[in-house]
Design an enzyme around this catalytic site. Structure first.
Site, PDB file in Angstrom:
ATOM      1  N   ASP A 376      23.053  56.476  -5.066  1.00 17.85           N
ATOM      2  CA  ASP A 376      22.323  57.628  -4.526  1.00 17.85           C
ATOM      3  C   ASP A 376      22.601  57.851  -3.035  1.00 17.85           C
ATOM      4  O   ASP A 376      21.677  58.067  -2.244  1.00 17.85           O
ATOM      5  CB  ASP A 376      20.819  57.471  -4.756  1.00 17.85           C
ATOM      6  CG  ASP A 376      20.443  57.539  -6.226  1.00 17.85           C
ATOM      7  OD1 ASP A 376      21.356  57.686  -7.051  1.00 17.85           O
ATOM      8  OD2 ASP A 376      19.252  57.443  -6.537  1.00 17.85           O
ATOM      9  N   ASP A 399      25.796  57.550  -9.276  1.00 19.54           N
ATOM     10  CA  ASP A 399      25.130  58.830  -8.951  1.00 19.54           C
ATOM     11  C   ASP A 399      25.126  59.078  -7.439  1.00 19.54           C
ATOM     12  O   ASP A 399      24.121  59.536  -6.886  1.00 19.54           O
ATOM     13  CB  ASP A 399      23.690  58.831  -9.462  1.00 19.54           C
ATOM     14  CG  ASP A 399      23.583  58.521 -10.941  1.00 19.54           C
ATOM     15  OD1 ASP A 399      24.570  58.745 -11.665  1.00 19.54           O
ATOM     16  OD2 ASP A 399      22.518  58.037 -11.377  1.00 19.54           O
TER      17      ASP A 399
END
Length: 547
Positions: A376, A399
């Protein structure tokens, strides 16, 4: 640079606000110019030579170097170790600096002394007194409105020697005289070391000093000097830069921290950018750029890093987990934000979700920036946010580019530090675009072998890769459904002319597709919105927006 305390670098102990204008000068030049400041407190042209300081400086001078020379304040002193006479010994020392600089191939530039803030007519002919109130001394005389000279003929020697020897001369006295006289006796105190008692640890009893500059004064005078240098030396003019604020850990700026600079930006400053230079250094702080600080530009020198080490499972002050959103190093809520040559880092390591940059504002532009983290890394948070990334480096594991926003990544380097997923868009239903990557390069650490281009955080996720070079770490399937079979019906996952070892159109997941043309994916049209924003054409130029 050689000179006295009005030019010198200062110690920062105890929060001392004293600055020489030479200390602040680097913030007005590009990094092509290195400012090596050898000015010293208390030195005259005579003592600078006798102490061996000039010999040290001269040994460093190379062909093409400029040597800025400003003496006078301490040449006026009466003690034998420093005193010189204008017209004779002072001039002789200036000639020596000029001749020996030229002998090394350097280019001498002569400056005269900056003005003393003296609004009192002298009762005698003395020109060597610092108008300074030290603890225990009587108050200064009552001031008028006329600024009086305290330097006399010491101002003429640099001018005369410069004319005689064909040297550039910069009249710093006139420049600063006009500044101080224009501000008047009250406002001009803001430039000098007027410090109230018990406000600065370094000066517990305070100071009333009309000779030496503070942070603000140093920056203002350095800016005026940079303007004068630009006019007098055309070869240097192309390197002169102007920023509203400078952040520097060595005290050469307006502030030590990025957040201090952001806080100083006027709220809703319309139709103009506030530019902030971040000088080289690692700034460990959490930075929030609120919605009211519109039109802000952060420009980093090489090696300017904003970093922090929060992560999702780290407890906050109440013992609760920070969460993904709470973990970010930097939060950008303001519209029309621009960042260049700056590194945004979350240094917590591979500890789960840990955001480096959280971007919510609209019309946000990053150029030559780096985003460092693991899971992230880059949170494109704003649902109505349009973001443009050009020549940026973004790294992570899982991600590491994720969120709701519409974002274009143009000629970026995307690097996987471990097996995982490059993107996790959560594009809202009905949005025309999510993430679009143009001409990007996707690479990975050695041993990384299983990387997917994307998986859908939300059902209508969009990610399109156009003419991207995909490394062998990209799996043949290319795309992952995150275990959400229904999402396969709503996602828009596509490629156009992918190349490299990771390009494998025949083996791609069935819920993705290959574009036959770029109709509808013209780079300049993706971010246009209703206001015509086109960073690929207009850069970070402001557009007229009703607020």
């Amino acid at each position: 640079m050689i000179g006295d305390s009005t030019m010198a670098n200062k110690k920062l102990d105890g929060g001392s606000p004293e600055r020489g204008w030479g200390m602040m000068l680097p913030g007005f030049f590009s990094e092509d110019v290195v400012v090596d400041n050898h000015a010293q407190n208390g030195r005259s042209s005579k003592s600078f030579i006798s102490e061996g300081r000039w010999e040290k400086v001269l040994s460093k001078v190379k062909k093409g170097d400029y040597v800025f020379i400003q003496f006078g304040h301490n040449d006026e002193k009466t003690d034998s170790t420093r005193h010189t006479v204008p017209g004779t010994t002072f001039d002789a020392n200036l000639r020596r600096f000029v001749n020996e600089t030229r002998a090394k191939g350097g280019i001498p530039v002569l400056f005269n002394s900056i003005v003393r803030r003296n609004f009192v007519r002298a009762s005698d002919e003395s020109i060597s007194k610092d108008a300074r109130k030290e603890p225990g001394k009587e108050s200064l005389p009552t001031e008028g409105t006329q600024l009086f000279d305290t330097h006399g003929a010491y101002l003429d020697s640099p001018r005369n020697v410069a004319k005689e020897m064909g040297v550039v001369f910069i009249d710093m006295n006139k420049i600063t005289h006009d500044l101080v006289q224009g501000l008047g006796p009250v406002e001009s105190k803001k430039l000098f070391m007027w410090v109230e008692p018990n406000t600065v640890p370094a000066l517990p009893k305070g100071r009333e000093d009309n000779t030496h500059l503070n942070v603000y004064g140093g920056r203002v005078v350095a800016g005026l000097a940079a303007d004068a240098i630009s006019q007098a030396i055309p070869e240097l003019s192309k390197f002169v830069r102007r920023y509203d604020y400078v952040v520097a850990q060595d005290g050469s700026g307006d502030f030590f921290s990025i957040q201090e600079a952001i806080n100083a930006v006027p709220d809703f400053r319309k139709n103009v950018r506030t530019t902030i230079l971040i000088r080289k250094g690692t700034y460990k702080e959490k930075v929030v750029i609120p919605e009211s600080k519109i039109n802000v530009s952060l420009i980093g020198e090489d090696g300017a890093v904003l970093t922090y080490d929060d992560f999702a499972n780290k407890p906050n002050a109440f013992g609760e987990n920070l969460g993904t959103s709470g973990s970010s190093t930097c939060y950008i809520y303001s519209p029309d934000f621009y960042a260049e040559n700056l590194t945004f880092e979350n240094s917590s390591g591979p500890v789960g979700q840990a955001v480096a940059c959280f971007v919510s504002g609209d019309r946000v532009y990053f150029k030559n920036c780096r985003f460092l983290g693991f899971q992230d890394t880059l949170y494109t948070y704003g649902k109505n946010s349009r973001q443009y990334y050009e020549n940026c480096y973004i790294e992570g594991t899982v991600d590491f580019i994720f969120g709701w926003s519409t974002a274009v990544f143009n000629k970026c380097h995307i690097h996987s530090k471990g097996d995982g997923y490059v993107t996790a868009p959560s594009t809202d239903q009905g949005k025309k675009y999510g993430y679009v990557f143009f001409d990007c390069r996707l690479t990975a650490d050695a041993g990384v072998e299983k990387v997917f281009l994307s998986r859908p955080w939300r059902p209508y996720a969009q990610a399109v890769f156009v003419r991207c070079e995909l490394g062998k770490q990209i799996v043949a399937k290319g795309w992952n459904n995150w275990g959400k079979k229904d999402a396969e019906k709503t996602v828009n996952y596509a490629e156009y002319e992918s190349r490299g070892a990771g390009a494998n159109p025949e083996a791609r997941a069935a819920f993705s597709h290959q574009l036959k043309s770029l109709k509808g994916y013209e780079l300049e049209s993706i971010l246009v919105g209703e206001d015509g924003w086109n960073p690929t054409k207009d850069g970070h130029k402001l557009i007229e927006v009703k607020r």
